[in-house]
Motif scaffolding. Structure first.
Motif, PDB file in Angstrom:
ATOM      1  N   MET A  39      -1.826  92.439  57.657  1.00  0.00           N
ATOM      2  CA  MET A  39      -2.231  92.328  56.264  1.00  0.00           C
ATOM      3  C   MET A  39      -2.795  90.932  55.985  1.00  0.00           C
ATOM      4  N   ASP A  40      -2.185  89.892  56.548  1.00  0.00           N
ATOM      5  CA  ASP A  40      -2.699  88.531  56.372  1.00  0.00           C
ATOM      6  C   ASP A  40      -4.096  88.406  56.956  1.00  0.00           C
ATOM      7  N   ALA A  41      -4.303  88.999  58.135  1.00  0.00           N
ATOM      8  CA  ALA A  41      -5.628  88.958  58.760  1.00  0.00           C
ATOM      9  C   ALA A  41      -6.647  89.696  57.895  1.00  0.00           C
ATOM     10  N   SER A  42      -6.250  90.828  57.339  1.00  0.00           N
ATOM     11  CA  SER A  42      -7.146  91.590  56.464  1.00  0.00           C
ATOM     12  C   SER A  42      -7.477  90.802  55.206  1.00  0.00           C
ATOM     13  N   GLN A  43      -6.488  90.133  54.630  1.00  0.00           N
ATOM     14  CA  GLN A  43      -6.726  89.340  53.427  1.00  0.00           C
ATOM     15  C   GLN A  43      -7.653  88.165  53.725  1.00  0.00           C
ATOM     16  N   GLU A  44      -7.497  87.550  54.886  1.00  0.00           N
ATOM     17  CA  GLU A  44      -8.364  86.435  55.273  1.00  0.00           C
ATOM     18  C   GLU A  44      -9.802  86.935  55.465  1.00  0.00           C
ATOM     19  N   GLU A  45      -9.946  88.081  56.104  1.00  0.00           N
ATOM     20  CA  GLU A  45     -11.275  88.674  56.294  1.00  0.00           C
ATOM     21  C   GLU A  45     -11.902  89.021  54.941  1.00  0.00           C
ATOM     22  N   THR A  46     -11.104  89.559  54.041  1.00  0.00           N
ATOM     23  CA  THR A  46     -11.590  89.894  52.696  1.00  0.00           C
ATOM     24  C   THR A  46     -12.029  88.629  51.954  1.00  0.00           C
ATOM     25  N   ARG A  47     -11.265  87.543  52.093  1.00  0.00           N
ATOM     26  CA  ARG A  47     -11.621  86.277  51.453  1.00  0.00           C
ATOM     27  C   ARG A  47     -12.958  85.757  51.987  1.00  0.00           C
ATOM     28  N   LYS A  48     -13.157  85.857  53.308  1.00  0.00           N
ATOM     29  CA  LYS A  48     -14.408  85.400  53.907  1.00  0.00           C
ATOM     30  C   LYS A  48     -15.580  86.245  53.418  1.00  0.00           C
ATOM     31  N   ILE A  49     -15.386  87.543  53.356  1.00  0.00           N
ATOM     32  CA  ILE A  49     -16.444  88.439  52.878  1.00  0.00           C
ATOM     33  C   ILE A  49     -16.781  88.128  51.422  1.00  0.00           C
ATOM     34  N   GLU A  50     -15.770  87.872  50.613  1.00  0.00           N
ATOM     35  CA  GLU A  50     -15.984  87.531  49.201  1.00  0.00           C
ATOM     36  C   GLU A  50     -16.748  86.209  49.078  1.00  0.00           C
ATOM     37  N   GLU A  51     -16.437  85.275  49.937  1.00  0.00           N
ATOM     38  CA  GLU A  51     -17.131  83.984  49.924  1.00  0.00           C
ATOM     39  C   GLU A  51     -18.612  84.161  50.271  1.00  0.00           C
ATOM     40  N   VAL A  52     -18.895  84.971  51.289  1.00  0.00           N
ATOM     41  CA  VAL A  52     -20.287  85.238  51.673  1.00  0.00           C
ATOM     42  C   VAL A  52     -20.998  85.990  50.551  1.00  0.00           C
ATOM     43  N   ARG A  53     -20.320  86.974  49.968  1.00  0.00           N
ATOM     44  CA  ARG A  53     -20.911  87.741  48.873  1.00  0.00           C
ATOM     45  C   ARG A  53     -21.258  86.836  47.697  1.00  0.00           C
ATOM     46  N   SER A  54     -20.370  85.902  47.401  1.00  0.00           N
ATOM     47  CA  SER A  54     -20.610  84.966  46.303  1.00  0.00           C
ATOM     48  C   SER A  54     -21.806  84.063  46.605  1.00  0.00           C
ATOM     49  N   ALA A  55     -21.895  83.598  47.844  1.00  0.00           N
ATOM     50  CA  ALA A  55     -23.027  82.747  48.239  1.00  0.00           C
ATOM     51  C   ALA A  55     -24.336  83.529  48.163  1.00  0.00           C
ATOM     52  N   ILE A  56     -24.322  84.769  48.590  1.00  0.00           N
ATOM     53  CA  ILE A  56     -25.521  85.609  48.526  1.00  0.00           C
ATOM     54  C   ILE A  56     -25.903  85.865  47.072  1.00  0.00           C
ATOM     55  N   HIS A  57     -24.906  86.092  46.225  1.00  0.00           N
ATOM     56  CA  HIS A  57     -25.177  86.316  44.803  1.00  0.00           C
ATOM     57  C   HIS A  57     -25.835  85.078  44.188  1.00  0.00           C
ATOM     58  N   SER A  58     -25.307  83.908  44.510  1.00  0.00           N
ATOM     59  CA  SER A  58     -25.880  82.657  43.999  1.00  0.00           C
ATOM     60  C   SER A  58     -27.321  82.502  44.468  1.00  0.00           C
ATOM     61  N   PHE A  59     -27.551  82.766  45.748  1.00  0.00           N
ATOM     62  CA  PHE A  59     -28.906  82.688  46.284  1.00  0.00           C
ATOM     63  C   PHE A  59     -29.827  83.681  45.578  1.00  0.00           C
ATOM     64  N   HIS A  60     -29.364  84.900  45.408  1.00  0.00           N
ATOM     65  CA  HIS A  60     -30.179  85.937  44.778  1.00  0.00           C
ATOM     66  C   HIS A  60     -30.529  85.561  43.345  1.00  0.00           C
ATOM     67  N   TYR A  61     -29.579  84.995  42.623  1.00  0.00           N
ATOM     68  CA  TYR A  61     -29.831  84.563  41.244  1.00  0.00           C
ATOM     69  C   TYR A  61     -30.926  83.494  41.209  1.00  0.00           C
ATOM     70  N   LYS A  62     -30.790  82.499  42.076  1.00  0.00           N
ATOM     71  CA  LYS A  62     -31.780  81.416  42.119  1.00  0.00           C
ATOM     72  C   LYS A  62     -33.140  81.936  42.570  1.00  0.00           C
ATOM     73  N   LEU A  63     -33.136  82.868  43.505  1.00  0.00           N
ATOM     74  CA  LEU A  63     -34.376  83.472  43.990  1.00  0.00           C
ATOM     75  C   LEU A  63     -35.082  84.226  42.865  1.00  0.00           C
ATOM     76  N   THR A  64     -34.334  85.006  42.123  1.00  0.00           N
ATOM     77  CA  THR A  64     -34.900  85.769  41.009  1.00  0.00           C
ATOM     78  C   THR A  64     -35.441  84.835  39.931  1.00  0.00           C
ATOM     79  N   GLU A  65     -34.673  83.803  39.622  1.00  0.00           N
ATOM     80  CA  GLU A  65     -35.103  82.832  38.620  1.00  0.00           C
ATOM     81  C   GLU A  65     -36.410  82.152  39.046  1.00  0.00           C
ATOM     82  N   LEU A  66     -36.488  81.771  40.299  1.00  0.00           N
ATOM     83  CA  LEU A  66     -37.687  81.116  40.816  1.00  0.00           C
ATOM     84  C   LEU A  66     -38.878  82.072  40.810  1.00  0.00           C
TER      85      LEU A  66
END
Length: 140
Positions: A39-66
């Motif tokens: 479960m700890d390994a799954s939670q860590e993997e989920t945290r990493k995926i959420e971090e990547v998703r957040s970074a992609i969202h930020s990039f997508h927002y800036k890309l759309t704005e530009l």
């Protein structure tokens, strides 16, 4: 003698019961610990995926704005170009951080290509802006 023998047998049975109880408790403890590790390994993997998703969202927002900012290039002046340039540099920085942080997940080539494309697009938009300014000067 029979009584001693039956007491001895009873003691052996009780000891065997306690031993099997201890083994069962040990196995249950092991299974629970393994489940927690999983479960700890799954939670860590989920945290990493959420971090990547957040970074992609930020990039997508800036890309759309530009992208939306470049849509009205025909009406730009120097200030608009500077605003576009600042946002493009911000997007470029975001991509550079993204590339460095997730280099084991994403190869450099697509990110470098996107950075080069936006740099080239900025040059073309500036050229369009300058051409429109010259045309306006001639028309007046």
């Amino acid at each position: 003698m029979k009584k001693i023998h039956s007491i001895t047998m009873l003691a052996v049975q009780i000891a065997a019961g306690y031993a099997s109880l201890l083994i069962t408790l040990g196995l249950v403890s092991y299974v629970i610990r393994q489940g927690n590790r999983s479960m700890d390994a799954s939670q860590e993997e989920t945290r990493k995926i959420e971090e990547v998703r957040s970074a992609i969202h930020s990039f997508h927002y800036k890309l759309t704005e530009l992208t939306l900012l470049g849509e009205n290039v025909m009406e730009w002046d120097g200030h608009d170009y500077e605003q576009y340039h600042a946002k493009r540099i911000q997007l470029d920085s975001t991509l550079a951080v993204f590339e460095k942080k997730y280099e084991d997940t994403i190869s450099e080539s697509p990110i470098d290509t996107v950075r080069q494309l936006f740099s080239r697009k900025e040059e073309l938009l500036r050229s369009i802006m300058e051409t429109m300014d010259k045309q306006d000067s001639v028309n007046q």
